[in-house]
Design a protein around this motif. Structure first.
Motif, mmCIF file in Angstrom:
data_model
loop_
_atom_site.group_PDB
_atom_site.id
_atom_site.type_symbol
_atom_site.label_atom_id
_atom_site.label_comp_id
_atom_site.label_asym_id
_atom_site.label_seq_id
_atom_site.Cartn_x
_atom_site.Cartn_y
_atom_site.Cartn_z
ATOM 1 N N ASP A 68 0.834 -1.201 0.000
ATOM 2 C CA ASP A 68 0.000 0.000 0.000
ATOM 3 C C ASP A 68 0.870 1.253 0.000
ATOM 4 N N PRO A 69 0.439 2.303 -0.689
ATOM 5 C CA PRO A 69 1.206 3.552 -0.692
ATOM 6 C C PRO A 69 1.264 4.164 0.698
ATOM 7 N N GLN A 70 2.413 4.751 1.010
ATOM 8 C CA GLN A 70 2.583 5.457 2.282
ATOM 9 C C GLN A 70 2.095 6.899 2.089
ATOM 10 N N ASP A 71 0.787 7.031 2.111
ATOM 11 C CA ASP A 71 0.144 8.289 1.741
ATOM 12 C C ASP A 71 -1.143 8.420 2.537
ATOM 13 N N HIS A 72 -1.291 9.529 3.260
ATOM 14 C CA HIS A 72 -2.507 9.755 4.041
ATOM 15 C C HIS A 72 -3.755 9.770 3.166
ATOM 16 N N GLY A 73 -3.602 10.083 1.879
ATOM 17 C CA GLY A 73 -4.747 10.142 0.988
ATOM 18 C C GLY A 73 -5.228 8.798 0.478
ATOM 19 N N PHE A 74 -4.485 7.739 0.747
ATOM 20 C CA PHE A 74 -4.880 6.416 0.260
ATOM 21 C C PHE A 74 -6.026 5.868 1.106
ATOM 22 N N LYS A 75 -7.097 5.429 0.422
ATOM 23 C CA LYS A 75 -8.295 4.952 1.116
ATOM 24 C C LYS A 75 -8.622 3.497 0.748
ATOM 25 N N GLY A 76 -7.630 2.757 0.297
ATOM 26 C CA GLY A 76 -7.857 1.353 -0.020
ATOM 27 C C GLY A 76 -8.300 1.082 -1.436
ATOM 28 N N GLU A 77 -8.240 2.079 -2.310
ATOM 29 C CA GLU A 77 -8.672 1.906 -3.699
ATOM 30 C C GLU A 77 -7.749 0.940 -4.443
ATOM 31 N N VAL A 78 -8.250 0.410 -5.546
ATOM 32 C CA VAL A 78 -7.458 -0.487 -6.385
ATOM 33 C C VAL A 78 -6.503 0.344 -7.236
ATOM 34 N N SER A 79 -5.232 0.068 -7.102
ATOM 35 C CA SER A 79 -4.197 0.724 -7.907
ATOM 36 C C SER A 79 -3.113 -0.310 -8.178
ATOM 37 N N TYR A 80 -2.088 0.071 -8.945
ATOM 38 C CA TYR A 80 -1.226 -0.936 -9.540
ATOM 39 C C TYR A 80 0.253 -0.582 -9.450
ATOM 40 N N VAL A 81 1.076 -1.639 -9.607
ATOM 41 C CA VAL A 81 2.495 -1.498 -9.947
ATOM 42 C C VAL A 81 2.709 -2.250 -11.244
ATOM 43 N N GLY A 102 -7.238 3.148 -9.952
ATOM 44 C CA GLY A 102 -6.758 2.815 -11.281
ATOM 45 C C GLY A 102 -5.399 3.374 -11.646
ATOM 46 N N ASN A 103 -4.769 4.129 -10.770
ATOM 47 C CA ASN A 103 -3.473 4.720 -11.079
ATOM 48 C C ASN A 103 -2.340 3.697 -10.911
ATOM 49 N N GLU A 104 -1.165 4.041 -11.437
ATOM 50 C CA GLU A 104 -0.057 3.092 -11.474
ATOM 51 C C GLU A 104 1.234 3.713 -10.948
ATOM 52 N N THR A 105 2.073 2.861 -10.368
ATOM 53 C CA THR A 105 3.502 3.110 -10.219
ATOM 54 C C THR A 105 4.181 2.288 -11.308
ATOM 55 N N VAL A 106 5.066 2.914 -12.090
ATOM 56 C CA VAL A 106 5.584 2.276 -13.300
ATOM 57 C C VAL A 106 7.105 2.292 -13.312
ATOM 58 N N VAL A 107 7.694 1.139 -13.611
ATOM 59 C CA VAL A 107 9.126 1.020 -13.879
ATOM 60 C C VAL A 107 9.269 0.461 -15.288
ATOM 61 N N GLY A 108 10.116 1.092 -16.098
ATOM 62 C CA GLY A 108 10.258 0.687 -17.492
ATOM 63 C C GLY A 108 11.058 -0.586 -17.672
ATOM 64 N N ASN A 109 11.811 -0.649 -18.752
ATOM 65 C CA ASN A 109 12.601 -1.822 -19.109
ATOM 66 C C ASN A 109 14.093 -1.571 -18.869
ATOM 67 N N ASP A 110 14.817 -2.655 -18.583
ATOM 68 C CA ASP A 110 16.286 -2.621 -18.528
ATOM 69 C C ASP A 110 16.815 -1.659 -17.469
ATOM 70 N N CYS A 111 16.141 -1.552 -16.347
ATOM 71 C CA CYS A 111 16.604 -0.706 -15.251
ATOM 72 C C CYS A 111 17.448 -1.519 -14.268
ATOM 73 N N PHE A 112 18.355 -0.836 -13.583
ATOM 74 C CA PHE A 112 19.200 -1.429 -12.546
ATOM 75 C C PHE A 112 18.906 -0.659 -11.262
#
Length: 262
Positions: A68-81, A102-112
């Protein structure tokens, strides 16, 4: 090629595991998870619900993805990584889900992504990004492709960092950092062009010279930044595409842009 799951791992039967996935000792995989072909999880990795991981990633010990996001505004909604392909994620990394339905945290390709890194909610990281030990990206940070972070750098929420940048270790990033530059110091300043990164990225000498010349023009002592930048905007069509992208970046800032320091 079959899936390999260590007998001590706890893997939901609802999780979708691609061909050749390897799940190591004491890993925990939640039901609403998708892991792409050839991805390897070492020991004690936790993958929470609403996480998608691409092909051929390697995720090391004690990493937790999708909490879960470490955010006071988070209310248990469905979101993604959502994590792309060919990423190396080292030990003790945390990558949290987004705030907002419905929002996302996104990591692209070929990251270290090295030891102890934290990607907060709603972070978007491009491709071929290198993040050294203990770097923290706060909520809603955006990072362009091919950027490199030195160890223990910290990035304020809502900051944007451009492509082919290099951020020095231990420094605070509180304003946007535009494309193609080095940034270091306290307070943070742009200290030059990321010449090595641009050379490795295939930018020819004429392009590199044009970019550096542009930065020197807008930070000239002969004019205020506002005057010089307004002139650049009004003459946008005379510039090469790389410089037009820099102009667009400045025009899109909300937190302000880090200034040239030399």
């Amino acid at each position: 090629m079959s899936v390999n799951i260590h007998p001590t791992a706890i893997v939901s039967p609802e999780a979708e595991l691609g061909d050749g996935v390897s799940i190591g000792p004491f890993c925990i995989i939640a039901p609403k998870v998708k892991i792409g072909a050839g991805t390897e999880l070492l020991a004690y990795v936790s993958i929470h619900d609403y996480v998608t991981i691409g092909d051929n990633c390697k995720i090391c010990e004690y990493t937790a993805i999708g909490g879960d996001p470490q955010d006071h505004g988070f209310k248990g909604e469905v979101s993604y990584v959502r994590i792309g392909n060919n990423n190396l994620i080292r030990e003790n990394v945390t990558i949290n889900r987004a705030t907002g339905e419905g929002n996302e945290t996104v990591v692209g390709n070929d990251c270290f992504i090295m030891d102890g890194v934290h990607f907060a909610h709603n972070v978007h990281v491009g491709d071929y990004v290198t993040v050294a030990n203990k770097v923290g990206l706060s909520g809603f940070v955006q990072v362009g492709s091919h950027t490199v972070f030195g160890g223990m750098a910290g990035v304020h929420q809502f900051v944007r960092i451009g492509e082919y940048c290099m951020i020095g270790g231990l420094y605070r990033v509180v304003k946007d950092v535009p494309h193609y530059v080095l940034a270091s110091g306290e307070p943070l300043r742009l200290t030059g062009l990321n010449k090595v990164g641009l050379e490795r990225g295939g930018f020819d000498a004429d392009t590199r010279r044009a970019i550096l010349k542009f930065y020197r023009e807008i930070y000239s002592k002969e004019k205020s930044f506002t005057e010089a930048f307004t002139e650049a905007v009004n003459n946008r069509d005379k510039y090469i595409p790389e410089i037009q992208r820099i102009i667009d970046f400045y025009e899109g800032t909300k937190r302000g842009v880090t200034f040239w320091g030399i």
